[in-house]
Design a protein around this motif. Sequence first.
Motif, mmCIF file in Angstrom:
data_model
loop_
_atom_site.group_PDB
_atom_site.id
_atom_site.type_symbol
_atom_site.label_atom_id
_atom_site.label_comp_id
_atom_site.label_asym_id
_atom_site.label_seq_id
_atom_site.Cartn_x
_atom_site.Cartn_y
_atom_site.Cartn_z
ATOM 1 N N THR A 18 15.531 -3.868 6.162
ATOM 2 C CA THR A 18 15.081 -5.132 6.745
ATOM 3 C C THR A 18 13.660 -5.061 7.297
ATOM 4 O O THR A 18 13.066 -6.099 7.594
ATOM 5 C CB THR A 18 16.034 -5.552 7.877
ATOM 6 N N SER A 19 13.124 -3.860 7.439
ATOM 7 C CA SER A 19 11.773 -3.707 7.984
ATOM 8 C C SER A 19 10.729 -3.509 6.899
ATOM 9 O O SER A 19 9.557 -3.288 7.198
ATOM 10 C CB SER A 19 11.724 -2.516 8.951
ATOM 11 N N ILE A 20 11.142 -3.556 5.630
ATOM 12 C CA ILE A 20 10.229 -3.305 4.518
ATOM 13 C C ILE A 20 9.986 -4.603 3.753
ATOM 14 O O ILE A 20 10.917 -5.326 3.407
ATOM 15 C CB ILE A 20 10.793 -2.233 3.560
ATOM 16 N N PHE A 21 8.708 -4.874 3.501
ATOM 17 C CA PHE A 21 8.325 -6.062 2.745
ATOM 18 C C PHE A 21 7.457 -5.653 1.554
ATOM 19 O O PHE A 21 6.724 -4.654 1.615
ATOM 20 C CB PHE A 21 7.556 -7.046 3.628
ATOM 21 N N LEU A 22 7.546 -6.443 0.497
ATOM 22 C CA LEU A 22 6.774 -6.199 -0.716
ATOM 23 C C LEU A 22 5.903 -7.408 -1.009
ATOM 24 O O LEU A 22 6.315 -8.541 -0.780
ATOM 25 C CB LEU A 22 7.702 -5.946 -1.915
ATOM 26 N N LYS A 23 4.716 -7.149 -1.515
ATOM 27 C CA LYS A 23 3.841 -8.244 -1.925
ATOM 28 C C LYS A 23 3.125 -7.836 -3.201
ATOM 29 O O LYS A 23 2.651 -6.702 -3.323
ATOM 30 C CB LYS A 23 2.819 -8.567 -0.828
ATOM 31 N N PHE A 24 3.074 -8.747 -4.141
ATOM 32 C CA PHE A 24 2.391 -8.500 -5.400
ATOM 33 C C PHE A 24 1.173 -9.406 -5.486
ATOM 34 O O PHE A 24 1.281 -10.624 -5.314
ATOM 35 C CB PHE A 24 3.342 -8.757 -6.579
ATOM 36 N N MET A 25 0.034 -8.779 -5.700
ATOM 37 C CA MET A 25 -1.234 -9.504 -5.819
ATOM 38 C C MET A 25 -1.835 -9.147 -7.174
ATOM 39 O O MET A 25 -2.440 -8.086 -7.333
ATOM 40 C CB MET A 25 -2.174 -9.145 -4.666
ATOM 41 N N GLY A 26 -1.624 -10.026 -8.127
ATOM 42 C CA GLY A 26 -2.058 -9.732 -9.488
ATOM 43 C C GLY A 26 -1.233 -8.593 -10.053
ATOM 44 O O GLY A 26 -0.004 -8.613 -10.012
ATOM 45 N N SER A 27 -1.907 -7.567 -10.536
ATOM 46 C CA SER A 27 -1.209 -6.413 -11.113
ATOM 47 C C SER A 27 -0.942 -5.324 -10.075
ATOM 48 O O SER A 27 -0.411 -4.264 -10.409
ATOM 49 C CB SER A 27 -2.037 -5.828 -12.261
ATOM 50 N N HIS A 28 -1.314 -5.576 -8.830
ATOM 51 C CA HIS A 28 -1.166 -4.570 -7.774
ATOM 52 C C HIS A 28 -0.028 -4.932 -6.819
ATOM 53 O O HIS A 28 0.303 -6.098 -6.641
ATOM 54 C CB HIS A 28 -2.476 -4.416 -6.994
ATOM 55 N N SER A 29 0.544 -3.902 -6.233
ATOM 56 C CA SER A 29 1.655 -4.099 -5.295
ATOM 57 C C SER A 29 1.303 -3.512 -3.933
ATOM 58 O O SER A 29 0.562 -2.525 -3.832
ATOM 59 C CB SER A 29 2.930 -3.443 -5.836
ATOM 60 N N ILE A 30 1.849 -4.137 -2.895
ATOM 61 C CA ILE A 30 1.632 -3.690 -1.516
ATOM 62 C C ILE A 30 2.989 -3.528 -0.851
ATOM 63 O O ILE A 30 3.896 -4.347 -1.039
ATOM 64 C CB ILE A 30 0.774 -4.706 -0.733
ATOM 65 N N PHE A 31 3.122 -2.457 -0.069
ATOM 66 C CA PHE A 31 4.357 -2.180 0.672
ATOM 67 C C PHE A 31 4.040 -2.212 2.156
ATOM 68 O O PHE A 31 3.082 -1.580 2.606
ATOM 69 C CB PHE A 31 4.926 -0.812 0.277
ATOM 70 N N ILE A 32 4.852 -2.946 2.909
ATOM 71 C CA ILE A 32 4.621 -3.117 4.342
ATOM 72 C C ILE A 32 5.859 -2.656 5.101
ATOM 73 O O ILE A 32 6.965 -3.112 4.821
ATOM 74 C CB ILE A 32 4.338 -4.599 4.683
ATOM 75 N N LEU A 33 5.665 -1.732 6.025
ATOM 76 C CA LEU A 33 6.749 -1.252 6.881
ATOM 77 C C LEU A 33 6.458 -1.683 8.312
ATOM 78 O O LEU A 33 5.369 -1.419 8.832
ATOM 79 C CB LEU A 33 6.869 0.268 6.793
ATOM 80 N N ILE A 34 7.430 -2.341 8.947
ATOM 81 C CA ILE A 34 7.224 -2.880 10.295
ATOM 82 C C ILE A 34 8.228 -2.270 11.260
ATOM 83 O O ILE A 34 9.415 -2.165 10.950
ATOM 84 C CB ILE A 34 7.408 -4.409 10.314
ATOM 85 N N TYR A 35 7.733 -1.858 12.429
ATOM 86 C CA TYR A 35 8.617 -1.456 13.527
ATOM 87 C C TYR A 35 8.041 -2.028 14.817
ATOM 88 O O TYR A 35 6.992 -1.567 15.295
ATOM 89 C CB TYR A 35 8.749 0.066 13.624
ATOM 90 N N VAL A 36 8.678 -3.066 15.342
ATOM 91 C CA VAL A 36 8.220 -3.792 16.527
ATOM 92 C C VAL A 36 6.797 -4.295 16.274
ATOM 93 O O VAL A 36 6.597 -5.176 15.462
ATOM 94 C CB VAL A 36 8.323 -2.938 17.804
ATOM 95 N N ASP A 37 5.778 -3.698 16.941
ATOM 96 C CA ASP A 37 4.408 -4.150 16.712
ATOM 97 C C ASP A 37 3.570 -3.124 15.959
ATOM 98 O O ASP A 37 2.346 -3.206 15.929
ATOM 99 C CB ASP A 37 3.733 -4.523 18.036
ATOM 100 N N ASP A 38 4.223 -2.137 15.372
ATOM 101 C CA ASP A 38 3.530 -1.161 14.529
ATOM 102 C C ASP A 38 3.745 -1.524 13.066
ATOM 103 O O ASP A 38 4.868 -1.807 12.645
ATOM 104 C CB ASP A 38 4.057 0.255 14.786
ATOM 105 N N ILE A 39 2.673 -1.487 12.285
ATOM 106 C CA ILE A 39 2.757 -1.840 10.867
ATOM 107 C C ILE A 39 2.109 -0.735 10.047
ATOM 108 O O ILE A 39 1.010 -0.272 10.363
ATOM 109 C CB ILE A 39 2.036 -3.164 10.574
ATOM 110 N N LEU A 40 2.791 -0.346 8.987
ATOM 111 C CA LEU A 40 2.256 0.625 8.033
ATOM 112 C C LEU A 40 2.118 -0.087 6.698
ATOM 113 O O LEU A 40 3.087 -0.657 6.187
ATOM 114 C CB LEU A 40 3.203 1.824 7.913
#
Length: 201
Positions: A18-40
């Motif tokens: 539930t803390s992991i998000f994915l985003k696709f921008m064109g041919s590239h992908s981004i992975f976002i990990l969230i914990y409270v107010d910390d983001i990776l």
Amino acid sequence: MPEFLFISNGSSASKIGTSIFLKFMGSHSIFILIYVDDILITGSCPATIHQFISQMRCEFSIKDLGHLHYFLGVEAQFTPQGLFLSQRQYMQDLFQQSTMVAVKPLPSPLAGGEKLSKFDGTPPLDPTPYRPIVGALQYTTLTRPDFAYATKKVCHLMQAPTIVHWAAVKHILHYIKHTLHIGFLIWPSSRLSLTTYSDTD
């Protein structure tokens, strides 16, 4: 940070957490990990990551700390061999918490032939100090699978730990003292291989 901010930005929640998000921008992908107010944030293209961060700045105030160094107790070090992950500082804090700063190192996480049972030792100890130490040991196995088996054994004894069980926990801490320099190395994908060993009958 509310999840809807990422979803409204075109990101989708991962099915694996539930803390992991994915985003696709064109041919590239981004992975976002969230914990409270910390983001990776990581992805397949640095320019795309910077573009995504710029988009996020339009939505809310963020502070870019640059390359990953420390996240939720895990230290990250970029080396020529790959990404080295360790929890050295987290484990040193664990020694402070358990008042075992000056423990002597031991070369194994569990005494040879030891088979822990809930019937070992009497009477039961107060589980209050036992449980947080064992819980912290569980977390350290993220980068230290070498003592995962020993940690699993002491985890099964949380309900009514005895002095024998506490001795086993201390043995693991002695082993960690001996191996503080060990971590988890992630090679570049072109060199990645997985090797497993099993000693079962």
